[in-house]
Scaffold this motif. Structure first.
Motif, mmCIF file in Angstrom:
data_model
loop_
_atom_site.group_PDB
_atom_site.id
_atom_site.type_symbol
_atom_site.label_atom_id
_atom_site.label_comp_id
_atom_site.label_asym_id
_atom_site.label_seq_id
_atom_site.Cartn_x
_atom_site.Cartn_y
_atom_site.Cartn_z
ATOM 1 N N GLY A 90 -6.044 -1.189 -11.658
ATOM 2 C CA GLY A 90 -5.757 -2.319 -10.787
ATOM 3 C C GLY A 90 -5.347 -1.924 -9.383
ATOM 4 N N LEU A 91 -5.684 -0.704 -8.974
ATOM 5 C CA LEU A 91 -5.300 -0.182 -7.665
ATOM 6 C C LEU A 91 -6.523 -0.038 -6.766
ATOM 7 C CD1 LEU A 91 -3.005 2.668 -9.002
ATOM 8 C CD2 LEU A 91 -2.191 0.600 -7.848
ATOM 9 N N ARG A 92 -6.413 -0.444 -5.536
ATOM 10 C CA ARG A 92 -7.460 -0.212 -4.551
ATOM 11 C C ARG A 92 -7.185 1.100 -3.832
ATOM 12 N NH1 ARG A 92 -10.331 -5.215 -3.887
ATOM 13 N NH2 ARG A 92 -9.181 -6.941 -4.835
ATOM 14 N N VAL A 93 -8.217 1.629 -3.166
ATOM 15 C CA VAL A 93 -8.118 2.948 -2.546
ATOM 16 C C VAL A 93 -8.531 2.881 -1.082
ATOM 17 C CG1 VAL A 93 -8.912 5.347 -2.622
ATOM 18 C CG2 VAL A 93 -8.599 4.069 -4.761
ATOM 19 N N LEU A 94 -7.684 3.432 -0.213
ATOM 20 C CA LEU A 94 -7.992 3.592 1.199
ATOM 21 C C LEU A 94 -8.119 5.076 1.499
ATOM 22 C CD1 LEU A 94 -6.362 0.805 0.973
ATOM 23 C CD2 LEU A 94 -5.775 1.168 3.373
ATOM 24 N N ASP B 207 -0.144 -2.153 -4.909
ATOM 25 C CA ASP B 207 -1.473 -2.744 -5.026
ATOM 26 C C ASP B 207 -2.595 -1.785 -4.649
ATOM 27 O OD1 ASP B 207 -0.550 -5.511 -5.603
ATOM 28 O OD2 ASP B 207 0.300 -5.340 -3.591
ATOM 29 N N ALA B 208 -2.273 -0.780 -3.838
ATOM 30 C CA ALA B 208 -3.309 0.130 -3.343
ATOM 31 C C ALA B 208 -2.678 1.454 -2.983
ATOM 32 C CB ALA B 208 -4.003 -0.476 -2.118
ATOM 33 N N LEU B 209 -3.495 2.496 -2.933
ATOM 34 C CA LEU B 209 -3.044 3.780 -2.431
ATOM 35 C C LEU B 209 -3.924 4.201 -1.268
ATOM 36 C CD1 LEU B 209 -4.318 6.713 -4.600
ATOM 37 C CD2 LEU B 209 -4.596 4.390 -5.429
ATOM 38 N N TRP B 210 -3.281 4.767 -0.281
ATOM 39 C CA TRP B 210 -3.972 5.309 0.892
ATOM 40 C C TRP B 210 -3.875 6.823 0.815
ATOM 41 C CZ3 TRP B 210 -0.542 5.189 5.861
ATOM 42 C CH2 TRP B 210 -0.996 6.154 6.782
ATOM 43 N N LEU B 211 -5.022 7.472 0.777
ATOM 44 C CA LEU B 211 -5.085 8.925 0.720
ATOM 45 C C LEU B 211 -5.106 9.486 2.131
ATOM 46 C CD1 LEU B 211 -7.895 9.279 -1.976
ATOM 47 C CD2 LEU B 211 -5.426 9.499 -2.362
ATOM 48 N N ALA C 6 2.879 -4.527 3.303
ATOM 49 C CA ALA C 6 3.863 -3.453 3.439
ATOM 50 C C ALA C 6 3.227 -2.124 3.063
ATOM 51 C CB ALA C 6 5.070 -3.727 2.548
ATOM 52 N N TYR C 7 3.568 -1.096 3.824
ATOM 53 C CA TYR C 7 3.097 0.264 3.550
ATOM 54 C C TYR C 7 4.297 1.140 3.231
ATOM 55 C CZ TYR C 7 -1.745 -0.558 4.941
ATOM 56 O OH TYR C 7 -3.035 -0.992 4.985
ATOM 57 N N VAL D 223 0.852 -1.188 0.000
ATOM 58 C CA VAL D 223 0.000 0.000 0.000
ATOM 59 C C VAL D 223 0.890 1.242 0.000
ATOM 60 C CG1 VAL D 223 -1.838 1.236 1.196
ATOM 61 C CG2 VAL D 223 -1.760 -1.268 1.273
ATOM 62 N N TYR D 224 0.573 2.189 -0.855
ATOM 63 C CA TYR D 224 1.374 3.398 -1.054
ATOM 64 C C TYR D 224 0.622 4.582 -0.459
ATOM 65 C CZ TYR D 224 4.040 6.852 -3.903
ATOM 66 O OH TYR D 224 4.814 7.879 -4.360
ATOM 67 N N GLN D 225 1.200 5.201 0.553
ATOM 68 C CA GLN D 225 0.550 6.352 1.178
ATOM 69 C C GLN D 225 0.775 7.611 0.365
ATOM 70 O OE1 GLN D 225 1.925 7.576 5.078
ATOM 71 N NE2 GLN D 225 0.462 9.271 5.162
ATOM 72 N N VAL D 226 -0.312 8.253 -0.012
ATOM 73 C CA VAL D 226 -0.272 9.525 -0.727
ATOM 74 C C VAL D 226 -0.641 10.636 0.251
ATOM 75 C CG1 VAL D 226 -1.306 10.914 -2.555
ATOM 76 C CG2 VAL D 226 -0.835 8.489 -2.948
ATOM 77 N N TYR D 227 0.331 11.478 0.590
ATOM 78 C CA TYR D 227 0.036 12.680 1.360
ATOM 79 C C TYR D 227 -0.425 13.708 0.336
ATOM 80 C CZ TYR D 227 0.434 16.042 5.171
ATOM 81 O OH TYR D 227 0.159 16.979 6.151
ATOM 82 N N VAL D 228 -1.735 13.840 0.201
ATOM 83 C CA VAL D 228 -2.337 14.465 -0.980
ATOM 84 C C VAL D 228 -1.801 15.871 -1.227
ATOM 85 C CG1 VAL D 228 -4.509 15.175 -2.045
ATOM 86 C CG2 VAL D 228 -4.414 13.057 -0.712
ATOM 87 N N ARG D 229 -1.622 16.656 -0.195
ATOM 88 C CA ARG D 229 -1.148 18.038 -0.359
ATOM 89 C C ARG D 229 0.210 18.106 -1.049
ATOM 90 N NH1 ARG D 229 -3.336 21.984 2.933
ATOM 91 N NH2 ARG D 229 -1.346 23.077 2.851
#
Length: 529
Positions: A94-98, A48-52, A367-368, A13-19
């Motif tokens: 193919g990406l999930r969203v958190l 596999d996924a991104l966390w906003l 993994a994050y 999971v890939y954390q996106v700090y949106v700002r």
């Protein structure tokens, strides 16, 4: 372990700090349209996924973690339509969203708190938060001695205005973080109902998971007693329990969260579980009727030392295994100094960060990654006038805060925006970023970005990546080596000061070139099969 074939059990999971990810409109602040425009990059990276990070309306005191409406999008970041489009496009890639959910507190600009401020003591409006009269002859002292995580007292006193316009002191309210983040009272049924409404709102919009902020919060010790560990904030110990966090009733909140998510197939919740007394307490958050996953701090906080890293891995696997839950591995997030700086000065830090990335990605579980770590970004030393983290002000300028890990990503070209924005970045981007842009690293097979891409491709496609536990091998001093049980994958780390022989096996990937003699250099990790 209870994986049940669920997508989150082995996800990256890939954390996106949106700002700070990508700015679509040139105002210097990253936004949802910017994230949407870079989904191809995330697919290419192989996550596999991104966390906003929080996208809700917020005054920006703590950049989204002070929420005024948990079921809307901040106009600075876009609209609900933008978020819907992002979710749709992410799924097509193919990406999930958190998304982040913040149940411990609201903004002081939330309609509930504004109503509480204008209501009388003892009113239903104030019952949604923790309001108390002060101590002392005139109520001039806080109701207890609790300290804010950000520094200073955890209580702020209101000032009331009478009908004739005169001002007088009012009650105090509790905020375990900034004064602009008043804590909700989880003994109030309205608070429970509002969280359930929020959970259903986001699941109905198609999000795949929820990250629960301050998951060890919400419940406070009954009666709000003094903290016997004071004066000053000190680490938790078994002898002196922190009355602010990790109280038993918090598990009822997580059972509510799980009960809602169980009505939505393939949805999950991961908790930020911080201040807990021991691993047995931590494991309680991932029981079968609570959170699916929880962050464990052991590897994240471990020193760059083979013994410390091995102990952290063993602790995490044992804690997760005791509850039958997948382990969660992370080295970084928006609250931490970036690994490329944290692990050492000069060239040591980036090399060690690359090596530790391979260690984390070799481990069983999920993994994050924090955005920018795949570029090897360092933490940035910002001038005092540029700092925006409330920790800086609330600590009396003794703690520089977390802004150094939140500086926007360099995508391409030159400063001041490096492809992140056509305007002025909300935090200044250093000249050093010019040598770390994603565009340049994509063309360099030896770059940190290329290392991450190769590692994630192997993790996803190579048959050696399976098994729920690790088996340790003997290793030279300052080194470690483990094998995924039931598989052929071996990971070796040389955290020592001289080259060492590799374990037997075919080399799949190394974080730096081997020596001319084929040995593993210092500050290097290798995958073998």
């Amino acid at each position: 372990m209870r994986h049940d074939g669920q997508w989150w059990a082995e996800a990256v999971v890939y954390q996106v700090y949106v700002r700070s990810f990508a700015d679509s409109d040139g105002d210097g602040v990253g936004d949802l349209a910017g994230v949407r425009s870079r989904l191809g990059y995330l697919e290419l990276l192989g996550v596999d996924a991104l966390w906003l990070s929080p996208v809700n309306p917020s005054p920006g005191l703590d950049h989204g973690y002070d929420v005024t409406d948990p079921r809307e999008v901040d106009p600075l970041l876009g609209t609900l339509d933008d978020l819907d489009g992002l979710i749709t496009d992410a799924h097509a890639h193919g990406l999930r969203v958190l998304v982040d959910v913040v149940p411990n507190h609201t903004s002081d600009q939330h309609e509930w708190f504004r109503a509480a401020v204008s209501s009388a003591p003892g009113s239903p409006e104030r019952a949604r938060y923790h309001f108390r009269p002060g101590r002392g002859d005139r109520g001039e002292q806080p109701p207890n001695n609790w300290q804010s995580v950000f520094g200073g007292p955890a209580w702020t006193r209101l000032t009331a205005t009478d009908e004739d316009g005169t001002s007088r002191p009012d009650e105090w309210y509790l905020h375990l973080f900034a004064p602009g983040q008043p804590d909700l009272n989880w003994e109030n049924p309205e608070v429970w109902a509002d969280l359930e409404k929020t959970l259903r709102f986001w699941c109905d919009r198609g999000v795949d998971g929820l990250r629960i902020d301050v998951a060890h919060g919400m419940a406070k010790a009954a009666g709000l007693p003094d903290d016997r560990r004071q004066p000053g904030w000190t680490p938790v110990s078994d002898e002196l329990v922190d009355p602010r966090f990790d109280q038993d009733p918090v598990h009822d909140v997580h059972r509510l969260i799980r009960a809602v998510l169980d009505h939505y197939p393939d949805r999950m919740a991961v908790g930020e579980v911080g201040t807990v007394r021991d691993d047995a307490r931590w494991a309680g958050y991932v029981r079968r009727d609570e959170l699916h996953l929880a962050f464990h701090s052991a590897l994240r906080d471990a020193a760059y030392d083979a013994v410390a890293v091995r102990e952290a891995i063993d602790r995490t696997l044992a804690a997760a295994g005791s509850a039958g839950a997948p382990a969660v591995w992370t080295l970084s997030n928006h609250d931490l100094v970036r690994p490329a700086t944290r692990y050492g000065e000069g060239a040591d830090g980036p090399a060690r960060a690359r090596a530790m990335a391979l260690v984390a990605l070799a481990l069983p579980g999920t993994a994050y990654l924090y955005h920018g770590d795949e570029l090897g970004l360092p933490d940035v030393e910002l001038p005092a006038e540029a700092r925006q983290d409330p920790t800086w002000e609330l600590s009396g300028h003794t703690d520089p805060g977390r802004d150094g890990a939140r500086v926007p990503l360099p995508w391409e070209g030159e400063g001041p925006g490096y492809g992140f924005t056509t305007g002025t970045p909300w935090l200044p981007m250093p000249e050093a970023y010019g040598a770390l842009t994603a565009a340049d690293q994509l063309e360099d097979p030896n770059s940190t970005l290329s290392l991450y891409r190769h590692a994630l491709d192997l993790r996803r496609s190579h048959p050696a990546f399976h098994g729920d536990q690790v088996e340790w091998f003997g290793a030279p001093a300052g080194c470690l080596a483990f094998r995924r049980t039931g598989s052929t994958l071996v990971c070796a780390l040389n955290a020592g000061d001289r080259p060492v022989p590799l374990p037997p096996g075919d080399v799949l990937l190394t974080s730096a070139p081997l020596t001319d003699c084929g040995e593993l250099p210092p500050d290097t990790a290798a995958w073998l099969a």
